[in-house]
Design a protein around this motif. Structure first.
Motif, PDB file in Angstrom:
ATOM      1  N   GLY A  65     -20.793  13.716  52.884  1.00 52.40           N
ATOM      2  CA  GLY A  65     -22.224  13.309  52.067  1.00 52.40           C
ATOM      3  C   GLY A  65     -23.332  13.802  52.762  1.00 52.40           C
ATOM      4  O   GLY A  65     -24.477  13.364  52.108  1.00 52.40           O
ATOM      5  N   ASP A  66     -23.280  14.687  53.811  1.00 58.63           N
ATOM      6  CA  ASP A  66     -24.544  15.174  54.354  1.00 58.63           C
ATOM      7  C   ASP A  66     -25.097  16.508  53.844  1.00 58.63           C
ATOM      8  O   ASP A  66     -24.307  17.393  53.978  1.00 58.63           O
ATOM      9  N   ILE A  67     -26.047  16.265  52.835  1.00 61.98           N
ATOM     10  CA  ILE A  67     -26.355  17.716  52.127  1.00 61.98           C
ATOM     11  C   ILE A  67     -27.619  18.222  52.986  1.00 61.98           C
ATOM     12  O   ILE A  67     -27.970  19.398  52.493  1.00 61.98           O
ATOM     13  N   ASP A  68     -27.971  17.799  54.142  1.00 67.43           N
ATOM     14  CA  ASP A  68     -29.017  18.268  54.538  1.00 67.43           C
ATOM     15  C   ASP A  68     -28.932  19.462  55.596  1.00 67.43           C
ATOM     16  O   ASP A  68     -29.348  20.355  56.062  1.00 67.43           O
ATOM     17  N   THR A  69     -27.703  18.935  56.339  1.00 72.28           N
ATOM     18  CA  THR A  69     -27.089  19.899  57.590  1.00 72.28           C
ATOM     19  C   THR A  69     -27.071  21.439  57.043  1.00 72.28           C
ATOM     20  O   THR A  69     -27.225  22.243  57.795  1.00 72.28           O
ATOM     21  N   PRO A  70     -26.246  21.504  55.789  1.00 71.35           N
ATOM     22  CA  PRO A  70     -25.964  22.798  55.536  1.00 71.35           C
ATOM     23  C   PRO A  70     -27.047  23.774  55.285  1.00 71.35           C
ATOM     24  O   PRO A  70     -27.099  24.987  55.776  1.00 71.35           O
ATOM     25  N   PHE A  71     -28.443  23.157  54.948  1.00 68.21           N
ATOM     26  CA  PHE A  71     -29.565  24.038  54.911  1.00 68.21           C
ATOM     27  C   PHE A  71     -30.124  24.142  56.147  1.00 68.21           C
ATOM     28  O   PHE A  71     -30.859  25.422  56.403  1.00 68.21           O
TER      29      PHE A  71
ATOM     30  N   TYR B 125     -26.436  22.782  70.271  1.00 71.03           N
ATOM     31  CA  TYR B 125     -26.892  22.524  68.907  1.00 71.03           C
ATOM     32  C   TYR B 125     -26.802  21.376  68.236  1.00 71.03           C
ATOM     33  O   TYR B 125     -27.924  20.837  67.527  1.00 71.03           O
ATOM     34  N   ILE B 126     -25.771  20.518  68.657  1.00 74.71           N
ATOM     35  CA  ILE B 126     -25.713  19.292  67.764  1.00 74.71           C
ATOM     36  C   ILE B 126     -26.528  18.324  68.352  1.00 74.71           C
ATOM     37  O   ILE B 126     -26.922  17.434  67.678  1.00 74.71           O
ATOM     38  N   ARG B 127     -26.835  18.466  69.708  1.00 71.97           N
ATOM     39  CA  ARG B 127     -27.816  17.452  70.130  1.00 71.97           C
ATOM     40  C   ARG B 127     -29.357  17.817  70.104  1.00 71.97           C
ATOM     41  O   ARG B 127     -30.220  17.051  69.595  1.00 71.97           O
ATOM     42  N   HIS B 128     -29.488  19.108  70.177  1.00 72.94           N
ATOM     43  CA  HIS B 128     -31.025  19.699  69.957  1.00 72.94           C
ATOM     44  C   HIS B 128     -31.397  20.596  68.739  1.00 72.94           C
ATOM     45  O   HIS B 128     -32.723  20.616  68.631  1.00 72.94           O
ATOM     46  N   ARG B 129     -30.339  20.707  68.159  1.00 79.59           N
ATOM     47  CA  ARG B 129     -30.549  21.686  66.951  1.00 79.59           C
ATOM     48  C   ARG B 129     -31.362  22.846  67.326  1.00 79.59           C
ATOM     49  O   ARG B 129     -32.165  23.351  66.739  1.00 79.59           O
ATOM     50  N   SER B 130     -30.920  23.646  68.463  1.00 79.91           N
ATOM     51  CA  SER B 130     -31.571  24.696  68.881  1.00 79.91           C
ATOM     52  C   SER B 130     -30.501  25.454  69.693  1.00 79.91           C
ATOM     53  O   SER B 130     -29.435  25.065  70.014  1.00 79.91           O
ATOM     54  N   LEU B 131     -30.720  26.792  70.136  1.00 74.68           N
ATOM     55  CA  LEU B 131     -29.808  27.568  71.035  1.00 74.68           C
ATOM     56  C   LEU B 131     -30.205  27.621  72.428  1.00 74.68           C
ATOM     57  O   LEU B 131     -31.280  27.733  72.872  1.00 74.68           O
TER      58      LEU B 131
ATOM     59  N   CYS C 211     -20.677  22.773  58.913  1.00 75.16           N
ATOM     60  CA  CYS C 211     -21.209  22.816  57.628  1.00 75.16           C
ATOM     61  C   CYS C 211     -20.322  22.297  56.592  1.00 75.16           C
ATOM     62  O   CYS C 211     -20.670  21.273  56.007  1.00 75.16           O
ATOM     63  N   ILE C 212     -19.235  22.653  56.466  1.00 77.41           N
ATOM     64  CA  ILE C 212     -18.105  21.952  55.609  1.00 77.41           C
ATOM     65  C   ILE C 212     -18.040  20.790  55.732  1.00 77.41           C
ATOM     66  O   ILE C 212     -17.753  19.978  54.870  1.00 77.41           O
TER      67      ILE C 212
END
Length: 283
Positions: free
Chosen positions: A202-208, A131-137, A195-196
């Protein structure tokens, strides 16, 4: 005959009967059959214990990989961390190869409870890295495709220190769908922590992004419902907790993000998460 003489006579008769039984049992086919059963059970028990030990090693190394992956939010060289985690998981796969060697010619479900905790932890680590690399499962097929091992057998002639290889065979290990689902369910907790950690940097895009991804996982588990394994329905509650915490973080960012300094956002989320856990524990 008094009482003491009667007890002595009974004891002698019992000893004589035991001696006759011992001579008869040495050639009894029933006793011979049960000795075979004893050897089979001892062999199976020893194999089970070896699998438990390997599973513990897999769990420990997989957890170390997960802890390492959480560092990607606060290091400049994220790719270096990912490569290091991949190297650790390669070592974990070698241990899974030991499980495949132990299970060669055996029914996997007879020993499944011995190694399922380690396999679930490995699935959690692999899906987290993917997920960290590809943002997928990552899919179950992709996981199983990397669990193919080439084993070489060596002859063992007496007098030779190093026996030459006599042949090679391929071993495969198949993660069961239940272990895959349970590993993915555990993944949601790590994504909540990611997420936390991201907000704290300061990354506010990853939580969404995580909120949408966790919602998709939750919807998938909801389709399974009570038709899947019992453990899956148990972990669905934890999955909902993780999703609720991420959505609460997104709500805070959207509504109050401009009011709270970025370096204080993580503290605010940790406080709200602790408060939510306290309320959930009240009956």
């Amino acid at each position: 005959m008094n009482k003491r003489e009667g007890e002595g006579w009974s004891r002698r008769n019992a000893e004589a009967a035991q001696e006759r039984d011992a001579h008869a049992n040495s050639s009894s086919p029933i006793v011979a059959a049960f000795k075979v059963f004893q050897q089979e059970l001892d062999t199976r028990h020893d194999k089970y214990e070896r699998l438990v030990k390997i599973s513990r090693d897999i769990t420990i190394e997989s957890k170390r990989s997960i802890f390492l992956l959480h560092r990607v939010t606060n290091v400049p060289d994220a790719e270096g961390v990912l490569n290091e985690a991949e190297a650790k998981l390669d070592g974990v796969r070698q241990k899974i190869g030991q499980i495949a060697e132990e299970l060669r010619g055996e029914d996997i479900y007879q020993f499944h409870r011995a190694f399922t905790p380690g396999v679930q932890e490995y699935v959690e680590a692999v899906t987290f890295l993917h997920y960290i690399r590809h943002r997928s499962l990552i899919s179950l097929e992709e996981i199983n495709a990397r669990l193919v091992f080439m084993k070489t057998e060596k002859a063992d002639p007496k007098g030779l220190a190093e026996a030459p290889p006599v042949g090679a065979h391929v071993l495969t290990f198949q993660v069961t769908p239940a272990d895959y689902l349970l590993g993915v369910a555990d993944l949601t907790g790590e994504l909540m922590r990611l997420c936390i950690g991201s907000v704290g940097n300061g990354d506010i895009d990853t939580p969404f992004q995580l909120s949408q991804f966790l919602r998709q996982i939750h919807d998938g588990f909801s389709y399974i419902g009570n038709t899947g394994p019992y453990e899956v329905s148990k972990k669905l509650h934890t999955l909902r907790q993780s999703l609720g915490k991420v959505e609460d973080a997104c709500y805070t960012l959207r509504v109050r993000g401009s009011e709270i300094p970025k370096h204080m956002l993580a503290d605010v989320f940790c406080t709200r998460t602790t408060h939510m856990d306290t309320e959930e524990g009240v009956v």
